[in-house]
Scaffold this active site. Structure first.
Site, PDB file in Angstrom:
ATOM      1  NE  ARG A 108       7.752   0.681   6.246  1.00  0.00           N
ATOM      2  CZ  ARG A 108       6.819  -0.167   6.639  1.00  0.00           C
ATOM      3  NH1 ARG A 108       7.013  -0.901   7.723  1.00  0.00           N
ATOM      4  NH2 ARG A 108       5.689  -0.273   5.962  1.00  0.00           N
ATOM      5  NE  ARG A 134      12.990  -4.292  12.614  1.00  0.00           N
ATOM      6  CZ  ARG A 134      11.714  -3.911  12.799  1.00  0.00           C
ATOM      7  NH1 ARG A 134      11.297  -2.759  12.311  1.00  0.00           N
ATOM      8  NH2 ARG A 134      10.883  -4.663  13.463  1.00  0.00           N
ATOM      9  CD  GLU A 150       3.614  -7.223   9.452  1.00  0.00           C
ATOM     10  OE1 GLU A 150       3.191  -6.965   8.312  1.00  0.00           O
ATOM     11  OE2 GLU A 150       4.508  -6.567  10.015  1.00  0.00           O
ATOM     12  CB  SER A 172      -0.642  -5.356   9.267  1.00  0.00           C
ATOM     13  OG  SER A 172       0.415  -5.805  10.073  1.00  0.00           O
ATOM     14  NE  ARG A 230       9.731  -8.789   8.993  1.00  0.00           N
ATOM     15  CZ  ARG A 230       9.213  -8.036   9.957  1.00  0.00           C
ATOM     16  NH1 ARG A 230       7.944  -8.179  10.309  1.00  0.00           N
ATOM     17  NH2 ARG A 230       9.954  -7.129  10.566  1.00  0.00           N
TER      18      ARG A 230
END
Length: 432
Positions: free
Chosen positions: A265, A280, A352, A355, A393
């Site tokens: 990403r 991140r 998070e 999801s 995470r």
């Protein structure tokens, strides 16, 4: 993609659904309806012209046989041909605009999804207690560096900011997490896939990431052809394309897949305190779950995916909460999303790690993925996904929540068969 029939029949409902996302798309909907009306009128006109063309063309041989002059009829045929050609060109133009407009619309949020942005997210439940320490705890970056688990400096040297290198026990802990996740999914009957990391452009369109979010991915241009590919941002992008253009049998559903991939990403690069370390990054590891379901089985599939993801975090013993996302915080291609958020003590916030989302038939319409029911009728499949899990995470949360006063970290029991050690000590030696 939404059903154009829904826009025709209930434009007010569609516009209201977008407003739940804090998006005002009234003009876009109206323009799509205008194009759709023009397209349907033009199709009717072209059908009439072609019918007239056929009737006139049948007269020509008869007139020639009778020795009649066909000049006037031939001129009429030429005129009709020009009209059809111009009409077809206009139809292609309208259909391209219509498709672009439809692809740009997000999914409609489910009725129970709260309106508004992320500030309207609703915590549903928590697991365990927030860890407390009778010593000054370290953050995950300090633990990674003191225990020799992650090399941030050399990671940046190799891949730039947003990159890191797992090493030693850190690499083994990361791999243990992935193995644990995969073993749990296999036990539940999911098929394990290893998809390509470079995907064709259509994959992003079907998943709903393109055209709007095409700048968020790493694009790859082929210097020897016009092919354009991109690095997958999540294995979901590959898995929801697996049956693109196919008709499945109802008895085949639900289809349940998992895939391990790194995720690539462009969104990294923030230096905010809550996104330090590996919170991140440009590349991280994730096991993804995807189901293809019938309309009737869609809700049950969603609950299964959510429970499976939550079970993984619970078995690791990590304090977390489960939150219903408000419509404005749900990604564009999803009708609803529930997040599992793990507690990071050093930051005092939840982040998070999974999801669970239901796209309903939105992705299947874009990818023309259907199933045939017992009455031989065709329906669009429902596609659902959930992280199971992303490690970037989980890894920091595990270190921070399981750290000890002497600077060591206890390894959760479920991971010990995969790590071969139950504690990571300050000298990076394991205790069996």
């Amino acid at each position: 993609m939404l059903d154009i029939k829904l826009l025709r029949a209930e434009p007010a409902r569609v516009k209201a659904g977008f407003r739940k996302r804090e998006m005002v798309l009234d003009d876009a909907v109206d323009n799509i309806l205008r194009l759709d009306e023009e397209r349907r009128g033009l199709v009717t006109e072209l059908d009439s012209l072609k019918a007239k063309q056929n009737a006139v063309s049948k007269k020509i041989p008869q007139m020639k046989k009778a020795g009649e002059d066909t000049a006037e009829v031939m001129a009429e045929m030429k005129e009709l041909s020009e009209e059809v050609k111009e009409g077809n060109a206009r139809l292609s133009e309208i259909e391209a605009q219509l498709r672009e407009g439809m692809l740009s619309l997000p999914n409609l949020p489910d009725e129970e999804v709260p309106s508004g942005g992320k500030e309207q997210n609703v915590p549903l439940r928590t697991f365990g207690e927030k860890p407390t320490f009778d010593f000054t705890p370290k953050n995950h970056m300090e633990l990674c560096e003191s225990l020799g688990l992650v090399d941030y400096e050399r990671g940046a040297k190799l891949g730039g900011n947003g990159s890191w290198v797992y090493r030693g026990k850190g690499a083994r802990l990361e791999w243990a997490l992935l193995n644990f996740f995969i073993s749990e999914h296999l036990a539940d009957g999911y098929e394990f896939l290893l998809p390509p990391h470079m995907l064709v452009w259509e994959c992003g369109t079907v998943a709903g990431q393109f055209p709007k979010f095409s700048e968020d991915v790493f694009q790859i241009a082929n210097p020897t052809s016009e092919d354009k590919k991109f690095m997958l941002p999540t294995a979901e992008t590959a898995l929801v394309n697996l049956h693109r253009g196919e008709i499945l049998a109802e008895e085949e559903l639900p289809k349940k897949y998992i895939a391990y991939t790194p995720c690539y990403r462009r969104e990294a690069g923030s230096y905010r305190s809550e996104e330090r370390g590996m919170i991140r990054g440009h590349q991280f590891n994730k096991v993804e779950m995807v189901q293809y379901a019938t309309e009737q089985g869609s809700d049950a599939a969603f609950e299964e995916l959510l429970q499976k993801a939550e079970n993984l975090v619970q078995k690791l013993g990590l304090h977390h909460r489960v939150s219903q996302l408000a419509a404005g915080d749900v990604s564009a291609s999803m009708a609803k999303t529930v997040d599992i958020e793990v507690w990071l003590p050093s930051m005092g916030i939840y982040k998070e790690v999974s999801s669970a989302s239901n796209a309903r038939e939105y992705q299947a319409r874009r990818g023309n993925i259907k199933y045939r029911d017992g009455d031989k009728k065709l329906h669009f499949a429902h596609t659902l996904n959930a992280s199971g899990l992303a490690t970037s995470r989980v890894f920091p949360a595990l270190l921070e929540q399981c750290q000890q006063e002497d600077g060591s970290v206890l390894v959760p029991k479920v991971l010990r068969p995969f790590t071969g050690f139950d504690r990571i000590e300050a000298d990076n030696q394991s205790v069996i």
